[in-house]
Motif scaffolding. Sequence first.
Motif, PDB file in Angstrom:
ATOM      1  N   LEU A   5     -27.079  21.294  -6.029  1.00 15.53           N
ATOM      2  CA  LEU A   5     -25.958  21.095  -6.950  1.00 15.53           C
ATOM      3  C   LEU A   5     -25.390  19.682  -6.841  1.00 15.53           C
ATOM      4  O   LEU A   5     -25.001  19.091  -7.859  1.00 15.53           O
ATOM      5  CB  LEU A   5     -24.877  22.133  -6.681  1.00 15.53           C
ATOM      6  N   GLN A   6     -25.352  19.144  -5.636  1.00 13.63           N
ATOM      7  CA  GLN A   6     -24.879  17.769  -5.473  1.00 13.63           C
ATOM      8  C   GLN A   6     -25.821  16.781  -6.148  1.00 13.63           C
ATOM      9  O   GLN A   6     -25.377  15.827  -6.805  1.00 13.63           O
ATOM     10  CB  GLN A   6     -24.743  17.430  -3.990  1.00 13.63           C
ATOM     11  N   ASP A   7     -27.133  17.003  -5.991  1.00 13.91           N
ATOM     12  CA  ASP A   7     -28.104  16.128  -6.646  1.00 13.91           C
ATOM     13  C   ASP A   7     -28.018  16.249  -8.166  1.00 13.91           C
ATOM     14  O   ASP A   7     -28.120  15.245  -8.881  1.00 13.91           O
ATOM     15  CB  ASP A   7     -29.516  16.460  -6.188  1.00 13.91           C
ATOM     16  N   LEU A   8     -27.841  17.457  -8.646  1.00  6.45           N
ATOM     17  CA  LEU A   8     -27.717  17.669 -10.094  1.00  6.45           C
ATOM     18  C   LEU A   8     -26.469  16.974 -10.634  1.00  6.45           C
ATOM     19  O   LEU A   8     -26.527  16.308 -11.670  1.00  6.45           O
ATOM     20  CB  LEU A   8     -27.677  19.161 -10.407  1.00  6.45           C
ATOM     21  N   TRP A   9     -25.355  17.115  -9.932  1.00  7.62           N
ATOM     22  CA  TRP A   9     -24.117  16.467 -10.361  1.00  7.62           C
ATOM     23  C   TRP A   9     -24.260  14.948 -10.350  1.00  7.62           C
ATOM     24  O   TRP A   9     -23.832  14.259 -11.285  1.00  7.62           O
ATOM     25  CB  TRP A   9     -22.951  16.909  -9.491  1.00  7.62           C
ATOM     26  N   ALA A  10     -24.899  14.404  -9.322  1.00  7.85           N
ATOM     27  CA  ALA A  10     -25.101  12.954  -9.249  1.00  7.85           C
ATOM     28  C   ALA A  10     -25.994  12.479 -10.389  1.00  7.85           C
ATOM     29  O   ALA A  10     -25.735  11.442 -10.993  1.00  7.85           O
ATOM     30  CB  ALA A  10     -25.713  12.587  -7.897  1.00  7.85           C
ATOM     31  N   LEU A  20     -24.760  17.935 -20.844  1.00  9.09           N
ATOM     32  CA  LEU A  20     -25.695  18.995 -20.483  1.00  9.09           C
ATOM     33  C   LEU A  20     -25.051  20.070 -19.601  1.00  9.09           C
ATOM     34  O   LEU A  20     -25.577  21.170 -19.492  1.00  9.09           O
ATOM     35  CB  LEU A  20     -26.899  18.410 -19.739  1.00  9.09           C
ATOM     36  N   LEU A  21     -23.935  19.746 -18.979  1.00  6.24           N
ATOM     37  CA  LEU A  21     -23.295  20.670 -18.041  1.00  6.24           C
ATOM     38  C   LEU A  21     -22.911  22.005 -18.678  1.00  6.24           C
ATOM     39  O   LEU A  21     -23.207  23.060 -18.097  1.00  6.24           O
ATOM     40  CB  LEU A  21     -22.091  19.996 -17.391  1.00  6.24           C
ATOM     41  N   PRO A  22     -22.290  22.054 -19.861  1.00  4.89           N
ATOM     42  CA  PRO A  22     -21.993  23.361 -20.469  1.00  4.89           C
ATOM     43  C   PRO A  22     -23.241  24.180 -20.777  1.00  4.89           C
ATOM     44  O   PRO A  22     -23.236  25.400 -20.634  1.00  4.89           O
ATOM     45  CB  PRO A  22     -21.250  23.007 -21.761  1.00  4.89           C
ATOM     46  N   ILE A  23     -24.314  23.512 -21.171  1.00  2.00           N
ATOM     47  CA  ILE A  23     -25.560  24.224 -21.455  1.00  2.00           C
ATOM     48  C   ILE A  23     -26.117  24.854 -20.185  1.00  2.00           C
ATOM     49  O   ILE A  23     -26.550  26.010 -20.185  1.00  2.00           O
ATOM     50  CB  ILE A  23     -26.588  23.259 -22.095  1.00  2.00           C
TER      51      ILE A  23
END
Length: 50
Positions: A5-10, A20-23
């Motif tokens: 999740l940290q890598d995705l957020w970064a 893309l976050l809401p999707i």
Amino acid sequence: MTEFLQDLWAFLRVRKKLWLLPIIIILALLGGIVVATQQSSLATFIYTLF
């Protein structure tokens, strides 16, 4: 899991892909509903909603 999740957020923040976050959240929620309906005790409650 938290490292993912940290890598995705970064990635989303650096690449300016925050749209893309809401999707991703909606797909995760739908996936959770599918998993929840596989369990017989929760299936009756979820089927009444639809």
